[in-house]
Design an enzyme around this catalytic site. Structure first.
Site, PDB file in Angstrom:
ATOM      1  N   THR A  68       0.833  -1.200   0.000  1.00  0.00           N
ATOM      2  CA  THR A  68       0.000   0.000   0.000  1.00  0.00           C
ATOM      3  C   THR A  68       0.864   1.246   0.000  1.00  0.00           C
ATOM      4  O   THR A  68       2.100   1.165  -0.099  1.00  0.00           O
ATOM      5  CB  THR A  68      -1.014  -0.047   1.179  1.00  0.00           C
ATOM      6  OG1 THR A  68      -1.947   1.029   1.015  1.00  0.00           O
ATOM      7  CG2 THR A  68      -0.320   0.082   2.537  1.00  0.00           C
ATOM      8  N   LYS A  72       3.652   1.214  -3.707  1.00  0.00           N
ATOM      9  CA  LYS A  72       3.105   0.410  -4.818  1.00  0.00           C
ATOM     10  C   LYS A  72       3.971   0.451  -6.086  1.00  0.00           C
ATOM     11  O   LYS A  72       3.973  -0.503  -6.855  1.00  0.00           O
ATOM     12  CB  LYS A  72       1.688   0.865  -5.155  1.00  0.00           C
ATOM     13  CG  LYS A  72       0.668   0.471  -4.100  1.00  0.00           C
ATOM     14  CD  LYS A  72      -0.743   0.829  -4.523  1.00  0.00           C
ATOM     15  CE  LYS A  72      -1.705   0.550  -3.379  1.00  0.00           C
ATOM     16  NZ  LYS A  72      -3.106   0.805  -3.738  1.00  0.00           N
ATOM     17  N   ASN A  93       0.009  -4.093  -6.037  1.00  0.00           N
ATOM     18  CA  ASN A  93      -0.575  -4.133  -4.681  1.00  0.00           C
ATOM     19  C   ASN A  93      -0.595  -5.551  -4.120  1.00  0.00           C
ATOM     20  O   ASN A  93      -1.006  -5.753  -2.980  1.00  0.00           O
ATOM     21  CB  ASN A  93      -1.985  -3.524  -4.647  1.00  0.00           C
ATOM     22  CG  ASN A  93      -3.052  -4.501  -5.104  1.00  0.00           C
ATOM     23  OD1 ASN A  93      -2.787  -5.360  -5.946  1.00  0.00           O
ATOM     24  ND2 ASN A  93      -4.250  -4.387  -4.562  1.00  0.00           N
ATOM     25  N   ASP A 109      -6.311  -3.592  -7.580  1.00  0.00           N
ATOM     26  CA  ASP A 109      -7.093  -2.395  -7.255  1.00  0.00           C
ATOM     27  C   ASP A 109      -8.147  -2.091  -8.332  1.00  0.00           C
ATOM     28  O   ASP A 109      -9.303  -1.801  -8.000  1.00  0.00           O
ATOM     29  CB  ASP A 109      -6.173  -1.168  -7.103  1.00  0.00           C
ATOM     30  CG  ASP A 109      -5.440  -1.148  -5.771  1.00  0.00           C
ATOM     31  OD1 ASP A 109      -5.969  -1.704  -4.784  1.00  0.00           O
ATOM     32  OD2 ASP A 109      -4.338  -0.576  -5.707  1.00  0.00           O
ATOM     33  N   GLY A 135      -3.485  10.286  -8.582  1.00  0.00           N
ATOM     34  CA  GLY A 135      -2.476   9.458  -7.925  1.00  0.00           C
ATOM     35  C   GLY A 135      -2.642   7.997  -8.324  1.00  0.00           C
ATOM     36  O   GLY A 135      -3.192   7.674  -9.391  1.00  0.00           O
ATOM     37  N   GLY A 136      -2.204   7.104  -7.445  1.00  0.00           N
ATOM     38  CA  GLY A 136      -2.245   5.675  -7.752  1.00  0.00           C
ATOM     39  C   GLY A 136      -3.648   5.142  -7.946  1.00  0.00           C
ATOM     40  O   GLY A 136      -3.909   4.366  -8.887  1.00  0.00           O
ATOM     41  N   GLY A 256     -16.164   3.301  -0.659  1.00  0.00           N
ATOM     42  CA  GLY A 256     -15.005   2.545  -1.126  1.00  0.00           C
ATOM     43  C   GLY A 256     -14.700   1.252  -0.390  1.00  0.00           C
ATOM     44  O   GLY A 256     -13.765   0.540  -0.763  1.00  0.00           O
TER      45      GLY A 256
HETATM   46  P1  NAP Z   1      -2.081   9.564  -3.994  1.00  0.00           P
HETATM   47  O1  NAP Z   1      -1.288   8.736  -4.954  1.00  0.00           O
HETATM   48  O2  NAP Z   1      -1.380  10.302  -2.917  1.00  0.00           O
HETATM   49  O3  NAP Z   1      -2.936  10.648  -4.871  1.00  0.00           O
HETATM   50  C1  NAP Z   1      -3.780  11.565  -4.270  1.00  0.00           C
HETATM   51  C2  NAP Z   1      -4.369  12.515  -5.325  1.00  0.00           C
HETATM   52  O4  NAP Z   1      -5.270  13.392  -4.636  1.00  0.00           O
HETATM   53  C3  NAP Z   1      -3.327  13.374  -6.016  1.00  0.00           C
HETATM   54  O5  NAP Z   1      -3.673  13.538  -7.362  1.00  0.00           O
HETATM   55  C4  NAP Z   1      -3.418  14.705  -5.272  1.00  0.00           C
HETATM   56  O6  NAP Z   1      -3.185  15.837  -6.078  1.00  0.00           O
HETATM   57  C5  NAP Z   1      -4.873  14.740  -4.876  1.00  0.00           C
HETATM   58  N1  NAP Z   1      -5.034  15.527  -3.648  1.00  0.00           N
HETATM   59  C6  NAP Z   1      -4.465  15.262  -2.430  1.00  0.00           C
HETATM   60  N2  NAP Z   1      -4.819  16.207  -1.553  1.00  0.00           N
HETATM   61  C7  NAP Z   1      -5.595  17.097  -2.228  1.00  0.00           C
HETATM   62  C8  NAP Z   1      -6.242  18.295  -1.859  1.00  0.00           C
HETATM   63  N3  NAP Z   1      -6.160  18.791  -0.609  1.00  0.00           N
HETATM   64  N4  NAP Z   1      -6.970  18.955  -2.792  1.00  0.00           N
HETATM   65  C9  NAP Z   1      -7.055  18.478  -4.049  1.00  0.00           C
HETATM   66  N5  NAP Z   1      -6.454  17.346  -4.469  1.00  0.00           N
HETATM   67  C10 NAP Z   1      -5.742  16.654  -3.556  1.00  0.00           C
HETATM   68  O7  NAP Z   1      -3.174   8.691  -3.257  1.00  0.00           O
HETATM   69  P2  NAP Z   1      -3.930   7.376  -3.805  1.00  0.00           P
HETATM   70  O8  NAP Z   1      -3.168   6.166  -3.466  1.00  0.00           O
HETATM   71  O9  NAP Z   1      -4.307   7.583  -5.234  1.00  0.00           O
HETATM   72  O10 NAP Z   1      -5.221   7.392  -2.868  1.00  0.00           O
HETATM   73  C11 NAP Z   1      -6.219   8.381  -3.054  1.00  0.00           C
HETATM   74  C12 NAP Z   1      -7.479   7.999  -2.300  1.00  0.00           C
HETATM   75  O11 NAP Z   1      -7.974   6.769  -2.779  1.00  0.00           O
HETATM   76  C13 NAP Z   1      -7.284   7.824  -0.788  1.00  0.00           C
HETATM   77  O12 NAP Z   1      -8.317   8.503  -0.149  1.00  0.00           O
HETATM   78  C14 NAP Z   1      -7.423   6.352  -0.537  1.00  0.00           C
HETATM   79  O13 NAP Z   1      -8.106   6.098   0.675  1.00  0.00           O
HETATM   80  C15 NAP Z   1      -8.297   5.924  -1.701  1.00  0.00           C
HETATM   81  N6  NAP Z   1      -8.025   4.515  -2.072  1.00  0.00           N
HETATM   82  C16 NAP Z   1      -8.966   3.582  -1.779  1.00  0.00           C
HETATM   83  C17 NAP Z   1      -8.759   2.266  -2.106  1.00  0.00           C
HETATM   84  C18 NAP Z   1      -9.816   1.248  -1.794  1.00  0.00           C
HETATM   85  O14 NAP Z   1      -9.526   0.055  -1.860  1.00  0.00           O
HETATM   86  N7  NAP Z   1     -11.026   1.669  -1.488  1.00  0.00           N
HETATM   87  C19 NAP Z   1      -7.568   1.878  -2.757  1.00  0.00           C
HETATM   88  C20 NAP Z   1      -6.615   2.862  -3.036  1.00  0.00           C
HETATM   89  C21 NAP Z   1      -6.855   4.177  -2.677  1.00  0.00           C
HETATM   90  P3  NAP Z   1      -1.698  16.255  -6.592  1.00  0.00           P
HETATM   91  O15 NAP Z   1      -1.404  15.349  -7.739  1.00  0.00           O
HETATM   92  O16 NAP Z   1      -1.872  17.678  -7.005  1.00  0.00           O
HETATM   93  O17 NAP Z   1      -0.782  16.081  -5.419  1.00  0.00           O
END
Ligand code: NAP
Length: 293
Positions: A68, A72, A93, A109, A135-136, A256
């Site tokens: 995680t 990843k 993952n 995922d 993001g991811g 989610g």
């Molecule tokens: P990540 O790689 O850190 O990407 C986060 C994204 O959100 C980036 O594009 C970032 O923008 C944007 N962001 C962060 N803070 C922000 C803010 N204050 N305002 C606007 N945009 C913002 O994270 P990730 O792994 O993709 O995870 C993202 C979400 O998906 C998390 O909430 C996680 O819980 C959820 N998720 C859920 C599962 C599931 O199984 N349900 C699996 C994976 C992830 P920038 O590019 O500009 O930094």
């Protein structure tokens, strides 16, 4: 239930931090349900020790692991092979430790997200989709929406260059059958149109995630179509502000947790050749989240 002993086989989660992960209770409940003498632990792996941790999986004879945030992508150079599911989204993952010690990376995922949509009766085929964040999670979601023959995928991100990277990766993964792909910033002139005409919106930002529960990536839902479905990949809390407001607006609102459960159940296919018991996993993950408050 098997007592922990010398015959117990170990699996685990590599992340940083992992203290609040619900994956250990979720998988351990599933092992109990399935009668497997296995144990799943959370391993907090600092970024400078990823290589040692990955090689340690084979050295210690683990069955495999999940990976995680933030590892990843970082695990990839340390694996012997990357399967098609991980190659598609450029992230791993799930790791399988084969009998000869070979380490193979996969990704569940995107399929986990698609299983959540199916459970919720949401079919993206021929639909206009918006993915918030780049993001991811966004990469897995956007790629699988494109593979599912949606008509358009718009990725909206505050850093538009990252949205462009996601769109380029989706185009490469899906090839000439890719739907219309847009990379937008929240302030782009086309962003309003993408939101107003969307059939499906998926939040892949952490906005609204515990403890930041008063935040939402979309403060004004009045512009959305009445038939628009809203999915939040966040699962803590299970009902985010985005989902609560979508439901109040009369829209289909999907959380989610089902994605988390399905990605975990699908990891079992790689480790054990069969899917994990999703019902037991959902109940255990829900209990673990409630216990966290
Ligand atoms: P990540 O790689 O850190 O990407 C986060 C994204 O959100 C980036 O594009 C970032 O923008 C944007 N962001 C962060 N803070 C922000 C803010 N204050 N305002 C606007 N945009 C913002 O994270 P990730 O792994 O993709 O995870 C993202 C979400 O998906 C998390 O909430 C996680 O819980 C959820 N998720 C859920 C599962 C599931 O199984 N349900 C699996 C994976 C992830 P920038 O590019 O500009 O930094």
């Amino acid at each position: 239930m098997h007592p922990l002993g010398n015959q117990t086989r170990t699996l685990g989660l590599l992340g940083w931090p992992v203290a609040h992960s619900v994956s250990p209770p979720m998988h351990n409940a599933a092992f109990k349900e399935a009668g497997l003498n296995c144990h799943y632990a959370a391993f907090a792996v600092p970024p400078n020790l990823v290589q040692q941790a990955v090689h340690g999986l084979a050295a210690l004879g683990l069955v495999g692991a999940n990976v995680t945030i933030p590892h990843k992508e970082a695990v990839i150079p340390h694996l012997d092979e990357i399967g098609p599911s991980a190659r598609l989204v450029g992230a791993v993952n799930t790791i399988v430790v084969h009998a000869d010690g070979r380490l193979v990376g996969h990704n569940t995922d995107g399929p986990g997200f698609m299983a959540l949509l199916q459970d919720s009766g949401v079919d993206p085929a021929g639909r206009r989709c918006v993915v918030l964040g780049a993001g991811g999670a966004s990469r897995a979601v956007a790629t699988h929406l494109a593979l599912a023959e949606s008509s358009q995928v718009a990725v909206i991100n505050r850093t538009v260059a990252r949205a462009e990277e996601v769109v380029a990766q989706v185009a490469e993964a899906v090839g000439r059958d890719a739907p219309a792909l847009l990379a937008l910033s929240p302030h782009d002139s086309k962003t309003g149109t993408a939101l107003r005409t969307a059939d499906l919106i998926v939040n892949c930002t952490p906005l609204g995630m515990h403890p930041d529960v008063d935040s939402t990536p979309l403060p004004d839902l009045s512009i959305l179509r009445d038939s628009c479905a809203v999915v939040d990949t966040i699962y803590h809390p299970q009902e985010t502000r985005l989902l609560r407001e979508a439901a109040e607006r009369g829209l289909t609102a999907v959380g989610g947790l089902g994605m988390l459960v399905h990605q975990g159940a699908l990891s079992w296919e790689y480790w054990f050749g069969r899917k994990g018991p999703a019902g037991a996993m959902m109940a255990a993950a829900g209990r673990a989240l409630e216990a966290q408050g």
